[in-house]
Write an enzyme that holds these catalytic residues in place. Structure first.
Site, PDB file in Angstrom:
ATOM      1  N   GLY A  41      29.858 -10.221   0.459  1.00  0.00           N
ATOM      2  CA  GLY A  41      30.338  -9.490   1.641  1.00  0.00           C
ATOM      3  C   GLY A  41      29.979 -10.202   2.934  1.00  0.00           C
ATOM      4  O   GLY A  41      29.824  -9.556   3.974  1.00  0.00           O
ATOM      5  N   ALA A  42      29.886 -11.534   2.890  1.00  0.00           N
ATOM      6  CA  ALA A  42      29.443 -12.269   4.086  1.00  0.00           C
ATOM      7  C   ALA A  42      30.568 -12.544   5.077  1.00  0.00           C
ATOM      8  O   ALA A  42      30.349 -13.202   6.093  1.00  0.00           O
ATOM      9  CB  ALA A  42      28.738 -13.565   3.691  1.00  0.00           C
ATOM     10  N   LEU A  46      27.222  -7.497   8.630  1.00  0.00           N
ATOM     11  CA  LEU A  46      25.813  -7.796   8.354  1.00  0.00           C
ATOM     12  C   LEU A  46      25.665  -9.089   7.552  1.00  0.00           C
ATOM     13  O   LEU A  46      24.782  -9.906   7.814  1.00  0.00           O
ATOM     14  CB  LEU A  46      25.156  -6.626   7.607  1.00  0.00           C
ATOM     15  CG  LEU A  46      25.102  -5.307   8.370  1.00  0.00           C
ATOM     16  CD1 LEU A  46      24.393  -4.233   7.547  1.00  0.00           C
ATOM     17  CD2 LEU A  46      24.386  -5.473   9.700  1.00  0.00           C
ATOM     18  N   GLY A  47      26.557  -9.270   6.563  1.00  0.00           N
ATOM     19  CA  GLY A  47      26.489 -10.487   5.742  1.00  0.00           C
ATOM     20  C   GLY A  47      26.735 -11.741   6.575  1.00  0.00           C
ATOM     21  O   GLY A  47      26.038 -12.749   6.432  1.00  0.00           O
ATOM     22  N   SER A 190      20.440   1.569   0.898  1.00  0.00           N
ATOM     23  CA  SER A 190      20.634   2.356   2.117  1.00  0.00           C
ATOM     24  C   SER A 190      19.769   3.601   2.059  1.00  0.00           C
ATOM     25  O   SER A 190      19.475   4.114   0.966  1.00  0.00           O
ATOM     26  CB  SER A 190      22.105   2.780   2.216  1.00  0.00           C
ATOM     27  OG  SER A 190      22.267   3.743   3.232  1.00  0.00           O
ATOM     28  N   TYR A 219      28.722   7.540  -2.607  1.00  0.00           N
ATOM     29  CA  TYR A 219      28.005   6.410  -1.978  1.00  0.00           C
ATOM     30  C   TYR A 219      26.522   6.474  -2.372  1.00  0.00           C
ATOM     31  O   TYR A 219      25.917   5.478  -2.761  1.00  0.00           O
ATOM     32  CB  TYR A 219      28.169   6.500  -0.467  1.00  0.00           C
ATOM     33  CG  TYR A 219      27.468   5.411   0.327  1.00  0.00           C
ATOM     34  CD1 TYR A 219      27.937   4.097   0.330  1.00  0.00           C
ATOM     35  CD2 TYR A 219      26.337   5.699   1.101  1.00  0.00           C
ATOM     36  CE1 TYR A 219      27.312   3.106   1.087  1.00  0.00           C
ATOM     37  CE2 TYR A 219      25.713   4.714   1.861  1.00  0.00           C
ATOM     38  CZ  TYR A 219      26.202   3.425   1.846  1.00  0.00           C
ATOM     39  OH  TYR A 219      25.579   2.444   2.595  1.00  0.00           O
TER      40      TYR A 219
HETATM   41  N1  LIG Z   1      26.290  -0.507   8.651  1.00  0.00           N
HETATM   42  C1  LIG Z   1      25.350   0.369   8.339  1.00  0.00           C
HETATM   43  O1  LIG Z   1      24.962   1.229   9.133  1.00  0.00           O
HETATM   44  C2  LIG Z   1      24.707   0.313   6.977  1.00  0.00           C
HETATM   45  C3  LIG Z   1      23.676   1.235   6.680  1.00  0.00           C
HETATM   46  C4  LIG Z   1      23.082   1.192   5.431  1.00  0.00           C
HETATM   47  C5  LIG Z   1      23.484   0.241   4.505  1.00  0.00           C
HETATM   48  N2  LIG Z   1      24.483  -0.633   4.823  1.00  0.00           N
HETATM   49  C6  LIG Z   1      24.891  -1.603   3.799  1.00  0.00           C
HETATM   50  O2  LIG Z   1      25.011  -2.893   4.362  1.00  0.00           O
HETATM   51  C7  LIG Z   1      25.950  -3.656   3.591  1.00  0.00           C
HETATM   52  C8  LIG Z   1      26.878  -4.438   4.511  1.00  0.00           C
HETATM   53  O3  LIG Z   1      27.689  -3.518   5.209  1.00  0.00           O
HETATM   54  P1  LIG Z   1      28.301  -3.744   6.673  1.00  0.00           P
HETATM   55  O4  LIG Z   1      27.781  -2.664   7.507  1.00  0.00           O
HETATM   56  O5  LIG Z   1      28.134  -5.166   7.093  1.00  0.00           O
HETATM   57  O6  LIG Z   1      29.833  -3.405   6.396  1.00  0.00           O
HETATM   58  P2  LIG Z   1      31.152  -4.297   6.519  1.00  0.00           P
HETATM   59  O7  LIG Z   1      31.207  -4.969   7.850  1.00  0.00           O
HETATM   60  O8  LIG Z   1      32.255  -3.371   6.140  1.00  0.00           O
HETATM   61  O9  LIG Z   1      30.942  -5.421   5.393  1.00  0.00           O
HETATM   62  C9  LIG Z   1      31.133  -5.160   4.027  1.00  0.00           C
HETATM   63  C10 LIG Z   1      31.670  -6.417   3.366  1.00  0.00           C
HETATM   64  O10 LIG Z   1      31.891  -6.156   1.950  1.00  0.00           O
HETATM   65  C11 LIG Z   1      33.167  -6.693   1.625  1.00  0.00           C
HETATM   66  N3  LIG Z   1      33.804  -6.076   0.461  1.00  0.00           N
HETATM   67  C12 LIG Z   1      34.502  -4.908   0.428  1.00  0.00           C
HETATM   68  N4  LIG Z   1      35.019  -4.714  -0.795  1.00  0.00           N
HETATM   69  C13 LIG Z   1      34.649  -5.797  -1.552  1.00  0.00           C
HETATM   70  C14 LIG Z   1      34.892  -6.185  -2.890  1.00  0.00           C
HETATM   71  N5  LIG Z   1      35.652  -5.453  -3.707  1.00  0.00           N
HETATM   72  N6  LIG Z   1      34.359  -7.340  -3.343  1.00  0.00           N
HETATM   73  C15 LIG Z   1      33.613  -8.124  -2.514  1.00  0.00           C
HETATM   74  N7  LIG Z   1      33.356  -7.814  -1.233  1.00  0.00           N
HETATM   75  C16 LIG Z   1      33.867  -6.661  -0.754  1.00  0.00           C
HETATM   76  C17 LIG Z   1      34.003  -6.451   2.871  1.00  0.00           C
HETATM   77  O11 LIG Z   1      35.181  -7.267   2.840  1.00  0.00           O
HETATM   78  P3  LIG Z   1      36.462  -6.823   3.734  1.00  0.00           P
HETATM   79  O12 LIG Z   1      35.977  -6.726   5.135  1.00  0.00           O
HETATM   80  O13 LIG Z   1      37.428  -7.929   3.506  1.00  0.00           O
HETATM   81  O14 LIG Z   1      36.905  -5.499   3.196  1.00  0.00           O
HETATM   82  C18 LIG Z   1      33.013  -6.856   3.953  1.00  0.00           C
HETATM   83  O15 LIG Z   1      33.027  -8.252   4.144  1.00  0.00           O
HETATM   84  C19 LIG Z   1      26.644  -2.649   2.664  1.00  0.00           C
HETATM   85  O16 LIG Z   1      26.129  -2.753   1.356  1.00  0.00           O
HETATM   86  C20 LIG Z   1      26.258  -1.303   3.254  1.00  0.00           C
HETATM   87  O17 LIG Z   1      26.234  -0.262   2.292  1.00  0.00           O
HETATM   88  C21 LIG Z   1      25.109  -0.630   6.034  1.00  0.00           C
END
Ligand SMILES: NC(=O)c1ccc[n+]([C@@H]2O[C@H](COP(=O)([O-])OP(=O)(O)OC[C@H]3O[C@@H](n4cnc5c(N)ncnc54)[C@H](OP(=O)(O)O)[C@@H]3O)[C@@H](O)[C@H]2O)c1
Length: 338
Positions: A41-42, A46-47, A190, A219
């Site tokens: 998910g980079a 966050l990634g 999370s 979730y």
């Molecule tokens: N943001 C928060 O407040 C928060 C809080 C707690 C935990 N987290 C955790 O942090 C992590 C990163 O989240 P983020 O906030 O950076 O969200 P994000 O910007 O939506 O990033 C998530 C990434 O995962 C990718 N992804 C989605 N479906 C996928 C699949 N089938 N196979 C491979 N990759 C896939 C997305 O690709 P696309 O963009 O192309 O769909 C995106 O690059 C997650 O595990 C989330 O649960 C986030």
């Protein structure tokens, strides 16, 4: 209504990023010269920023951005953005003698066992070692659905796809450990794991869309399972350091998805910045777990460096054993590369 109650509880009373260890990427990320990193998910917020900071301050040999397949131009744009943000700003902070990190895109769809296997095989074809594996990709509140193999989509993607990827990459991680390194696995869970349904994981429904559960429970059970995975892997792979983290509440692509779907998130959007931290703060959890000497394998950290905030269900050893057995059954026959 249960969704509103559980979300409000986490939003108002969860620990978010308050307190915790101090970690300054510019100062505290050690040299990662010669090392190899893979982040799922980079392409997401966050990634991607984790990749930028590791490339900027640690300069590993290579970082693999493992994310959903997309057109070549888009892949190139992701790679170029990470490289640009790592090396074109803050000239004064850089150790200009160390070679720049080679950033590479690798296709990964965590909703398909076939794609996960192809990703691991492509990685193995290119690399002899893996030093840092960040299981970061995740979804929240997507339409009810199932993965290619029929698992509820949050559980299948956030948990089971990552389990399979980790299993396939463990031999490379252990080979790296045998060469005297200390490989890491960072599992991005999370505080939302506390929103799991009664009993934690509804095993009988995992191979359905879990239609009777609200999204926060779907979730929550996937993120709860990731904490159990962390403990399980740490017991079975003692030469690796494996840690689960909660990154805090951050307004990322994930929050955009939530805003579209959830009335609570839509209503609280104007005050969300009071409850949220910027991406640069959220990824400190990822970076600390990926590089700090203080990480203890098998632990869940919320916020940075602080243990003990996991729910009772996350500490339930019987649930962990049942999950491990169930998981083995699901991936039997696909968990090794030919
Ligand atoms: N943001 C928060 O407040 C928060 C809080 C707690 C935990 N987290 C955790 O942090 C992590 C990163 O989240 P983020 O906030 O950076 O969200 P994000 O910007 O939506 O990033 C998530 C990434 O995962 C990718 N992804 C989605 N479906 C996928 C699949 N089938 N196979 C491979 N990759 C896939 C997305 O690709 P696309 O963009 O192309 O769909 C995106 O690059 C997650 O595990 C989330 O649960 C986030």
């Amino acid at each position: 209504m249960p969704e509103f109650r559980e979300m409000a509880k986490v939003t108002l009373f969860g620990s978010g990023n308050k307190g915790g260890a101090t970690f300054t990427p510019a100062k505290d990320i050690p040299s990662l010269a010669g090392k190899v990193v893979l982040i799922t998910g980079a392409a997401g917020d966050l990634g991607r920023q984790t990749a930028v900071e590791l490339a900027k301050y640690g300069r590993p040999a290579r970082i693999y951005v493992a994310d959903l397949p997309r057109g070549e131009a888009e892949k190139k744009a992701v790679v170029e953005r990470i490289t640009r943000e790592a090396y074109e700003s803050d000239e004064k902070d850089k150790d200009t003698t160390a070679p720049k990190t080679d950033v590479r895109f690798i296709d990964l769809d965590l909703t398909s066992f076939e794609s996960v296997r192809a990703c691991a095989a492509e990685f193995a074809a290119q690399e002899e070692r893996l030093d840092i594996l960040v299981l970061n990709a995740g979804i929240i509140r997507v339409a009810k659905g199932a993965t290619k193999e029929g698992y509820e989509v949050h559980f299948g993607l956030n948990y089971l796809g990552h389990v399979l990827l980790a299993k396939l990459l463990v031999p490379t991680l252990e080979k790296t450990a045998a060469q005297g390194a200390e490989p890491r696995v960072v599992v991005v869970s999370s505080e939302g794991h506390a929103m799991a349904p009664k009993g934690g994981i509804q095993f009988d429904n995992l191979k359905t869309e879990c239609a009777a559960m609200d999204y926060s429970q779907r979730y929550g059970q996937s993120k709860l399972a990731l904490i159990h995975l962390t403990r399980h892997l740490s017991v079975h792979h003692p030469t690796l350091k494996i840690a689960a983290v909660h990154p805090g509440r951050i307004l990322t692509g994930m929050a955009d998805a939530l805003k579209k779907e959830s009335l609570l998130v839509k209503l609280t959007a104007p005050i969300a910045p009071f409850f949220c931290v910027p991406v640069s703060v959220g990824i400190v959890n990822h970076l600390w777990a990926a590089t700090s000497k203080d990480v203890v394998s098998g632990k869940y950290y919320e916020p940075v460096g602080v243990t003990g905030k996991e729910s009772a269900l996350a500490r339930d050893e019987a649930l962990g054993r049942r999950l491990a057995e169930w998981t083995e059954e699901q991936i039997r026959g696909v968990e090794a590369l030919a």
